[in-house]
Design a protein around this motif. Structure first.
Motif, PDB file in Angstrom:
ATOM      1  N   VAL A 313       0.896  -1.164   0.000  1.00 34.86           N
ATOM      2  CA  VAL A 313       0.000   0.000   0.000  1.00 34.86           C
ATOM      3  C   VAL A 313       0.928   1.205   0.000  1.00 34.86           C
ATOM      4  O   VAL A 313       1.636   1.455   0.966  1.00 34.86           O
ATOM      5  N   GLU A 314       0.941   1.908  -1.116  1.00 34.68           N
ATOM      6  CA  GLU A 314       1.933   2.970  -1.219  1.00 34.68           C
ATOM      7  C   GLU A 314       1.464   4.292  -0.643  1.00 34.68           C
ATOM      8  O   GLU A 314       2.244   5.120  -0.217  1.00 34.68           O
ATOM      9  N   TYR A 315       0.149   4.435  -0.628  1.00 37.55           N
ATOM     10  CA  TYR A 315      -0.387   5.703  -0.157  1.00 37.55           C
ATOM     11  C   TYR A 315      -1.569   5.467   0.769  1.00 37.55           C
ATOM     12  O   TYR A 315      -2.428   4.639   0.472  1.00 37.55           O
ATOM     13  N   VAL A 316      -1.584   6.187   1.878  1.00 39.64           N
ATOM     14  CA  VAL A 316      -2.794   6.245   2.693  1.00 39.64           C
ATOM     15  C   VAL A 316      -3.307   7.674   2.591  1.00 39.64           C
ATOM     16  O   VAL A 316      -2.534   8.624   2.726  1.00 39.64           O
ATOM     17  N   VAL A 317      -4.586   7.808   2.304  1.00 43.38           N
ATOM     18  CA  VAL A 317      -5.172   9.147   2.248  1.00 43.38           C
ATOM     19  C   VAL A 317      -6.211   9.273   3.367  1.00 43.38           C
ATOM     20  O   VAL A 317      -7.138   8.475   3.443  1.00 43.38           O
ATOM     21  N   ASN A 318      -6.016  10.217   4.240  1.00 47.44           N
ATOM     22  CA  ASN A 318      -7.070  10.549   5.188  1.00 47.44           C
ATOM     23  C   ASN A 318      -7.959  11.581   4.511  1.00 47.44           C
ATOM     24  O   ASN A 318      -7.710  12.776   4.582  1.00 47.44           O
ATOM     25  N   TYR A 319      -8.964  11.068   3.844  1.00 45.32           N
ATOM     26  CA  TYR A 319      -9.894  11.948   3.124  1.00 45.32           C
ATOM     27  C   TYR A 319     -10.582  12.846   4.151  1.00 45.32           C
ATOM     28  O   TYR A 319     -10.800  14.030   3.933  1.00 45.32           O
ATOM     29  N   ASP A 320     -10.921  12.234   5.275  1.00 43.68           N
ATOM     30  CA  ASP A 320     -11.374  12.992   6.447  1.00 43.68           C
ATOM     31  C   ASP A 320     -10.349  12.781   7.538  1.00 43.68           C
ATOM     32  O   ASP A 320      -9.797  11.688   7.656  1.00 43.68           O
ATOM     33  N   LEU A 321     -10.142  13.792   8.336  1.00 43.95           N
ATOM     34  CA  LEU A 321      -9.222  13.598   9.452  1.00 43.95           C
ATOM     35  C   LEU A 321      -9.799  12.566  10.415  1.00 43.95           C
ATOM     36  O   LEU A 321     -11.005  12.500  10.607  1.00 43.95           O
ATOM     37  N   PRO A 322      -8.945  11.756  11.003  1.00 44.01           N
ATOM     38  CA  PRO A 322      -9.444  10.799  11.999  1.00 44.01           C
ATOM     39  C   PRO A 322      -9.851  11.517  13.292  1.00 44.01           C
ATOM     40  O   PRO A 322      -9.493  12.672  13.491  1.00 44.01           O
ATOM     41  N   GLU A 323     -10.566  10.790  14.139  1.00 43.59           N
ATOM     42  CA  GLU A 323     -11.079  11.423  15.359  1.00 43.59           C
ATOM     43  C   GLU A 323     -10.028  11.661  16.424  1.00 43.59           C
ATOM     44  O   GLU A 323     -10.130  12.570  17.217  1.00 43.59           O
ATOM     45  N   THR A 324      -9.030  10.772  16.468  1.00 46.54           N
ATOM     46  CA  THR A 324      -8.011  10.906  17.518  1.00 46.54           C
ATOM     47  C   THR A 324      -6.625  10.644  16.931  1.00 46.54           C
ATOM     48  O   THR A 324      -6.499  10.127  15.816  1.00 46.54           O
ATOM     49  N   SER A 325      -5.621  10.966  17.740  1.00 49.83           N
ATOM     50  CA  SER A 325      -4.254  10.717  17.284  1.00 49.83           C
ATOM     51  C   SER A 325      -3.990   9.212  17.163  1.00 49.83           C
ATOM     52  O   SER A 325      -3.219   8.781  16.315  1.00 49.83           O
ATOM     53  N   GLU A 326      -4.654   8.404  18.004  1.00 50.11           N
ATOM     54  CA  GLU A 326      -4.474   6.942  17.888  1.00 50.11           C
ATOM     55  C   GLU A 326      -4.979   6.460  16.529  1.00 50.11           C
ATOM     56  O   GLU A 326      -4.316   5.706  15.833  1.00 50.11           O
ATOM     57  N   HIS A 327      -6.162   6.943  16.160  1.00 53.74           N
ATOM     58  CA  HIS A 327      -6.689   6.572  14.849  1.00 53.74           C
ATOM     59  C   HIS A 327      -5.717   7.010  13.751  1.00 53.74           C
ATOM     60  O   HIS A 327      -5.526   6.303  12.780  1.00 53.74           O
ATOM     61  N   TYR A 328      -5.146   8.176  13.931  1.00 57.03           N
ATOM     62  CA  TYR A 328      -4.193   8.690  12.943  1.00 57.03           C
ATOM     63  C   TYR A 328      -3.019   7.724  12.774  1.00 57.03           C
ATOM     64  O   TYR A 328      -2.663   7.333  11.661  1.00 57.03           O
ATOM     65  N   VAL A 329      -2.438   7.341  13.914  1.00 55.38           N
ATOM     66  CA  VAL A 329      -1.276   6.453  13.902  1.00 55.38           C
ATOM     67  C   VAL A 329      -1.612   5.126  13.214  1.00 55.38           C
ATOM     68  O   VAL A 329      -0.842   4.626  12.395  1.00 55.38           O
ATOM     69  N   HIS A 330      -2.780   4.581  13.533  1.00 53.70           N
ATOM     70  CA  HIS A 330      -3.136   3.285  12.952  1.00 53.70           C
ATOM     71  C   HIS A 330      -3.482   3.396  11.470  1.00 53.70           C
ATOM     72  O   HIS A 330      -3.107   2.539  10.680  1.00 53.70           O
ATOM     73  N   ARG A 331      -4.187   4.455  11.109  1.00 54.25           N
ATOM     74  CA  ARG A 331      -4.513   4.628   9.681  1.00 54.25           C
ATOM     75  C   ARG A 331      -3.249   4.772   8.844  1.00 54.25           C
ATOM     76  O   ARG A 331      -3.059   4.035   7.875  1.00 54.25           O
ATOM     77  N   VAL A 332      -2.382   5.705   9.212  1.00 55.95           N
ATOM     78  CA  VAL A 332      -1.186   5.901   8.366  1.00 55.95           C
ATOM     79  C   VAL A 332      -0.269   4.671   8.453  1.00 55.95           C
ATOM     80  O   VAL A 332       0.512   4.407   7.534  1.00 55.95           O
ATOM     81  N   GLY A 333      -0.435   3.914   9.523  1.00 59.37           N
ATOM     82  CA  GLY A 333       0.366   2.693   9.700  1.00 59.37           C
ATOM     83  C   GLY A 333      -0.011   1.553   8.786  1.00 59.37           C
ATOM     84  O   GLY A 333       0.593   0.483   8.840  1.00 59.37           O
ATOM     85  N   ARG A 334      -1.013   1.752   7.920  1.00 56.82           N
ATOM     86  CA  ARG A 334      -1.319   0.698   6.933  1.00 56.82           C
ATOM     87  C   ARG A 334      -0.344   0.736   5.776  1.00 56.82           C
ATOM     88  O   ARG A 334      -0.322  -0.156   4.937  1.00 56.82           O
ATOM     89  N   THR A 335       0.457   1.780   5.697  1.00 57.07           N
ATOM     90  CA  THR A 335       1.511   1.812   4.688  1.00 57.07           C
ATOM     91  C   THR A 335       2.843   1.695   5.438  1.00 57.07           C
ATOM     92  O   THR A 335       2.871   1.689   6.662  1.00 57.07           O
TER      93      THR A 335
END
Ligand code: ADP
Ligand code: MG
Length: 415
Positions: A313-335
């Motif tokens: 997975v070369e790119y993760v796009v947060n089309y909407d910002l996540p609700e918390t910093s934890e969500h942020y870390v896990h979402r971007v962590g898919r790449t």
């Protein structure tokens, strides 16, 4: 230290080398010895650093050493995970690593017929990987006995101990023997959850790795200021700018996932969605096709943010910002899994700026900005293939858009 030097069963070493793992990752290096010794472990390490094998390798070894041949005497290790897809993925790691051992693993989750699961349990399962719902159904029907569990693993531990799951986990404790080894693994944890984890075990927990920066090193991540109505043009542009790349797009709600999919369809971009309203079968099919690379663009809600390990997975796009910093870390962590590099971009609208600030505060550092000049911004809007104006109507129907618009209206009235 190389894996060959570990005191683990030869069959496991064979599988490790077949997987091409040369040496343990940091978390594996630190967590495997204490787990082998039987200690309780709370392990925090960044996304994509091999936490699954960090518990699967020593567990397989412990059970392989102890296994009494030919006696199906109940589940010996229970691994809890928050979603079906993650449970299946962990099961496949156990199956791969345990291929040359006598240890069997099995995954149970809801959304499918339960009888085959009961049949399999009756045949005997050593390592059971489960999501809470179906597991409790089977326990209450007497089809699943947990009295023999020696090792309990909570993967994505902070999530499993969080509001939505904590009651389940407390109930679970009542079915497990008091004397057992308990392992917690996650990329994120806060103090409250840490204390809760401590309260669930009797012996001391060792915290293995606690990174300063919760976002893994090999992920380049940045934020771009894009207004709500313009996000789809920027997504279209980004996708066209990276043809043939695997891109995972996170949105806030299921409704928005479907909206973004249809918006992309209008400009001839094939994408699919994954969220909790979809049938289990569909979810698995979509995941498989994204894993294989047949599907390039996957639009997901946070259900797919935790633990999922998809190569390339070369790119993760947060089309909407996540609700918390934890969500942020896990979402971007898919790449940026294992030694791969990855990129992530978050679209932040004016309405989301406050949220961005909160996320940055909790991350402990600012997120890099992508500066878009007025000219480039306008150009991106005019690059679109979609020349109709209907998309605006589409977005207005969206529950999120609706809310935000209401707020905007109020604000402009005040002015
Ligand atoms: P985490 O749970 O920390 O997010 P995973 O357990 O899903 O990470 O592993 C991420 C990726 O790293 C997987 O694709 C896995 O096969 C790979 N991996 C695990 N251990 C090693 C290792 N020792 N060497 C190389 N790759 C590894
Ligand atoms: Mg994991």
């Amino acid at each position: 230290m190389k894996f060959e030097e570990y005191r683990i069963a030869d069959g496991i070493k064979t599988s490790i080398s077949k997987l091409g793992f040369k040496k343990p990752t940091d978390i594996q290096y630190k967590a495997i010895p204490p787990i082998l010794k039987g200690e309780d472990v709370l392990a925090i390490a960044q996304t994509g650093t091999g936490k699954t094998a960090a518990f699967a390798i020593p567990i397989l070894h412990i059970l392989q050493e102890r296994k009494i041949k030919g006696r199906p005497d109940g589940v010996k290790c229970l691994v809890m995970a928050p979603t079906h897809e993650l449970a299946l993925q962990i099961d496949s790691v156990f199956k791969t690593l345990g291929k040359h051992t006598r240890i069997s693993s099995f995954c149970i989750h809801g959304g499918v017929d339960q009888q085959p699961q009961i049949d399999q349990l009756n045949k005997g399962v050593d390592v059971l990987i489960a999501t809470p719902g179906r597991m409790f159904d089977l326990v209450s029907q007497g089809a699943l006995l947990l009295k023999r569990v020696e090792i309990l693993v909570l993967d994505e531990a902070d999530h499993m101990l969080d509001l939505g799951f904590i009651k389940d986990i407390n109930d679970l404790m009542r079915h497990l023997p008091k004397k057992r080894q308990t392992l917690f693994f996650s990329a994120t944890i806060n103090d409250k959850i840490k204390n809760l984890a401590y309260s669930l075990v009797t012996s001391a927990i060792r915290i293995q790795i606690s990174p300063e920066d919760p976002v893994a090193r090999n992920i380049e991540h940045a934020v771009a200021f894009v207004e709500m109505d313009d996000k789809r043009f920027f997504l279209e542009y980004l996708i066209n700018d990276h043809p043939d790349k695997k891109i995972l797009v996170f949105v806030r709600t299921k409704v928005r996932a479907e909206r973004v999919k249809s918006a992309l369809e209008r400009v001839s971009i094939v994408a699919d969605t994954i969220h909790s309203d979809k049938l289990q079968e569909e979810r698995e099919r979509t995941m498989r096709s994204f894993r294989k690379g047949e599907l390039k663009i996957l639009i997901a809600t946070d259900v797919s943010a935790r633990g999922i390990d998809i190569p390339n997975v070369e790119y993760v796009v947060n089309y909407d910002l996540p609700e918390t910093s934890e969500h942020y870390v896990h979402r971007v962590g898919r790449t940026g899994r294992a030694s791969q590099k990855g990129q992530a971009v978050s679209f932040c609208s004016t309405e989301e700026k406050e949220l961005l600030e909160e996320i940055e505060n909790n991350l402990g550092k600012p997120i890099q900005r992508i500066v878009i000049s007025k000219n480039d911004y306008q150009n991106t809007l005019s690059f679109t293939e979609d020349k109709s104006e209907d998309w605006k109507k589409l977005l207005i129907e969206d529950e999120e858009g609706e809310k935000i618009r209401k707020k905007k209206k109020k604000r402009s009235k005040r002015k």
